[in-house]
Design a protein around this motif. Sequence first.
Motif, PDB file in Angstrom:
ATOM      1  N   SER A  48       0.853  -1.195   0.000  1.00  0.00           N
ATOM      2  CA  SER A  48       0.000   0.000   0.000  1.00  0.00           C
ATOM      3  C   SER A  48       0.886   1.240   0.000  1.00  0.00           C
ATOM      4  CB  SER A  48      -0.921   0.009   1.224  1.00  0.00           C
ATOM      5  OG  SER A  48      -1.765  -1.135   1.240  1.00  0.00           O
ATOM      6  N   PRO A  49       0.581   2.228  -0.846  1.00  0.00           N
ATOM      7  CA  PRO A  49       1.435   3.422  -0.942  1.00  0.00           C
ATOM      8  C   PRO A  49       1.333   4.318   0.281  1.00  0.00           C
ATOM      9  CG  PRO A  49      -0.534   3.690  -2.281  1.00  0.00           C
ATOM     10  CD  PRO A  49      -0.559   2.275  -1.780  1.00  0.00           C
ATOM     11  N   ILE A  50       2.399   5.059   0.533  1.00  0.00           N
ATOM     12  CA  ILE A  50       2.438   6.040   1.608  1.00  0.00           C
ATOM     13  C   ILE A  50       2.008   7.390   1.037  1.00  0.00           C
ATOM     14  CG2 ILE A  50       3.927   7.252   3.245  1.00  0.00           C
ATOM     15  CD1 ILE A  50       5.721   4.768   3.265  1.00  0.00           C
ATOM     16  N   GLU A  51       0.984   7.988   1.654  1.00  0.00           N
ATOM     17  CA  GLU A  51       0.480   9.271   1.178  1.00  0.00           C
ATOM     18  C   GLU A  51       1.435  10.408   1.549  1.00  0.00           C
ATOM     19  OE1 GLU A  51      -3.903  10.087   1.279  1.00  0.00           O
ATOM     20  OE2 GLU A  51      -3.846   8.435   2.730  1.00  0.00           O
ATOM     21  N   CYS A  52       1.483  11.411   0.696  1.00  0.00           N
ATOM     22  CA  CYS A  52       2.333  12.587   0.944  1.00  0.00           C
ATOM     23  C   CYS A  52       1.464  13.842   0.983  1.00  0.00           C
ATOM     24  CB  CYS A  52       3.380  12.728  -0.165  1.00  0.00           C
ATOM     25  SG  CYS A  52       4.505  11.328  -0.285  1.00  0.00           S
ATOM     26  N   PHE A  53       1.854  14.792   1.828  1.00  0.00           N
ATOM     27  CA  PHE A  53       1.103  16.030   1.971  1.00  0.00           C
ATOM     28  C   PHE A  53       2.003  17.257   1.865  1.00  0.00           C
ATOM     29  CE2 PHE A  53      -1.310  12.697   3.985  1.00  0.00           C
ATOM     30  CZ  PHE A  53      -2.606  12.926   3.537  1.00  0.00           C
ATOM     31  N   GLY A  54       3.198  17.073   1.306  1.00  0.00           N
ATOM     32  CA  GLY A  54       4.093  18.193   1.098  1.00  0.00           C
ATOM     33  C   GLY A  54       4.750  18.725   2.345  1.00  0.00           C
ATOM     34  N   PHE A  56       7.303  17.095   4.101  1.00  0.00           N
ATOM     35  CA  PHE A  56       8.720  16.778   4.011  1.00  0.00           C
ATOM     36  C   PHE A  56       9.189  16.879   2.567  1.00  0.00           C
ATOM     37  CE2 PHE A  56       7.251  14.266   7.716  1.00  0.00           C
ATOM     38  CZ  PHE A  56       8.046  14.869   8.689  1.00  0.00           C
ATOM     39  N   PRO A  57      10.482  17.082   2.355  1.00  0.00           N
ATOM     40  CA  PRO A  57      10.999  17.153   0.976  1.00  0.00           C
ATOM     41  C   PRO A  57      10.909  15.793   0.294  1.00  0.00           C
ATOM     42  CG  PRO A  57      12.801  17.161   2.563  1.00  0.00           C
ATOM     43  CD  PRO A  57      11.540  17.317   3.360  1.00  0.00           C
ATOM     44  N   PRO A  58      10.771  15.778  -1.012  1.00  0.00           N
ATOM     45  CA  PRO A  58      10.669  14.499  -1.728  1.00  0.00           C
ATOM     46  C   PRO A  58      11.960  13.703  -1.628  1.00  0.00           C
ATOM     47  CG  PRO A  58      10.920  16.325  -3.259  1.00  0.00           C
ATOM     48  CD  PRO A  58      10.700  16.930  -1.915  1.00  0.00           C
ATOM     49  N   ASN A  59      11.810  12.405  -1.616  1.00  0.00           N
ATOM     50  CA  ASN A  59      12.966  11.511  -1.590  1.00  0.00           C
ATOM     51  C   ASN A  59      13.505  11.399  -3.010  1.00  0.00           C
ATOM     52  OD1 ASN A  59      14.861   9.538  -1.184  1.00  0.00           O
ATOM     53  ND2 ASN A  59      13.451   8.028  -0.312  1.00  0.00           N
ATOM     54  N   THR A  60      14.680  11.927  -3.234  1.00  0.00           N
ATOM     55  CA  THR A  60      15.244  11.956  -4.595  1.00  0.00           C
ATOM     56  C   THR A  60      15.839  10.616  -5.007  1.00  0.00           C
ATOM     57  OG1 THR A  60      17.338  12.786  -3.704  1.00  0.00           O
ATOM     58  CG2 THR A  60      15.738  14.418  -4.477  1.00  0.00           C
ATOM     59  N   ASN A  61      15.941   9.695  -4.055  1.00  0.00           N
ATOM     60  CA  ASN A  61      16.514   8.386  -4.382  1.00  0.00           C
ATOM     61  C   ASN A  61      15.660   7.287  -3.762  1.00  0.00           C
ATOM     62  OD1 ASN A  61      18.317   6.476  -5.405  1.00  0.00           O
ATOM     63  ND2 ASN A  61      19.589   6.529  -3.555  1.00  0.00           N
ATOM     64  N   VAL A 156       9.491   4.781  -0.090  1.00  0.00           N
ATOM     65  CA  VAL A 156       9.259   5.946   0.776  1.00  0.00           C
ATOM     66  C   VAL A 156       9.402   7.210  -0.077  1.00  0.00           C
ATOM     67  CG1 VAL A 156       9.965   7.146   2.869  1.00  0.00           C
ATOM     68  CG2 VAL A 156      10.216   4.654   2.713  1.00  0.00           C
ATOM     69  N   PRO A 157       8.299   7.845  -0.457  1.00  0.00           N
ATOM     70  CA  PRO A 157       8.366   8.971  -1.394  1.00  0.00           C
ATOM     71  C   PRO A 157       8.895  10.279  -0.813  1.00  0.00           C
ATOM     72  CG  PRO A 157       6.111   8.581  -0.722  1.00  0.00           C
ATOM     73  CD  PRO A 157       6.917   7.481  -0.123  1.00  0.00           C
ATOM     74  N   GLU A 158       8.895  10.406   0.520  1.00  0.00           N
ATOM     75  CA  GLU A 158       9.394  11.629   1.145  1.00  0.00           C
ATOM     76  C   GLU A 158      10.561  11.315   2.081  1.00  0.00           C
ATOM     77  OE1 GLU A 158       5.646  14.723   1.381  1.00  0.00           O
ATOM     78  OE2 GLU A 158       5.939  13.334   3.042  1.00  0.00           O
ATOM     79  N   ARG A 159      11.372  12.322   2.339  1.00  0.00           N
ATOM     80  CA  ARG A 159      12.525  12.167   3.228  1.00  0.00           C
ATOM     81  C   ARG A 159      12.225  12.882   4.542  1.00  0.00           C
ATOM     82  NH1 ARG A 159      16.831  15.525   3.888  1.00  0.00           N
ATOM     83  NH2 ARG A 159      16.237  16.720   2.049  1.00  0.00           N
ATOM     84  N   PRO A 160      11.916  12.121   5.610  1.00  0.00           N
ATOM     85  CA  PRO A 160      11.589  12.748   6.885  1.00  0.00           C
ATOM     86  C   PRO A 160      12.762  13.567   7.418  1.00  0.00           C
ATOM     87  CG  PRO A 160      10.933  10.439   6.879  1.00  0.00           C
ATOM     88  CD  PRO A 160      11.778  10.659   5.659  1.00  0.00           C
TER      89      PRO A 160
END
Length: 211
Positions: A48-54, A56-61, A156-160
Amino acid sequence: PEFRPTRKYGAESPLQANLFDKWLTKAGDPERALKRLIEEGVPLGIESPIECFGIFPPNTNPKKNPVTSGKGALDSAIDNYLSMKDQPEDAEIETERLIKLGYLSRVPRRELPAIVGHKGKPARLALIVKDKADGSRKRRIIVDHRRNGGNDKANVPERPVLPRVIDAVMMLVALMRLALTTKTKMTLVAMDFSDAYFHFLVKETEWAHCS
């Protein structure tokens, strides 16, 4: 107390979903998934995907490792770390405590294939024991999903990013300025949750990766 559906394994989250949702709404917080995460469980970014809400910065890798088959893994010999075996009494105390609270479930082996399927690979357990100044002992069980490849399967689409001290100071200054300009009396409350990570269940679609 809010009504929640019963679960075969694990207890319901002790957090009040509607209460937290109203707090976030009142504060204008952009994070809008908390209520659903409390009620339905947290995705791992595998099934199941992890939702993002802007926030944290996006995970570039981001990791894009495929979910490989774990067929036969349940029958293989999985040994826990020495910390679990060298401190059996502490390991038993902490395990039973978490089971009693509903944060862990003891699942019959015959039921594991239906839950894990061909995707799960058992993770090794470690135990951290800390003797406190008052003579009590704090125990913590670690589930190592790095060595069994579990972490590599998560997208993980964002970088905490952890808050800095200056962030907390600036937020406090902003609150003080607001209180002075609006002549509003404010009360600051600090909260600490015991077993905080266990308050969120794992989403059922991800259970195969939590053995």
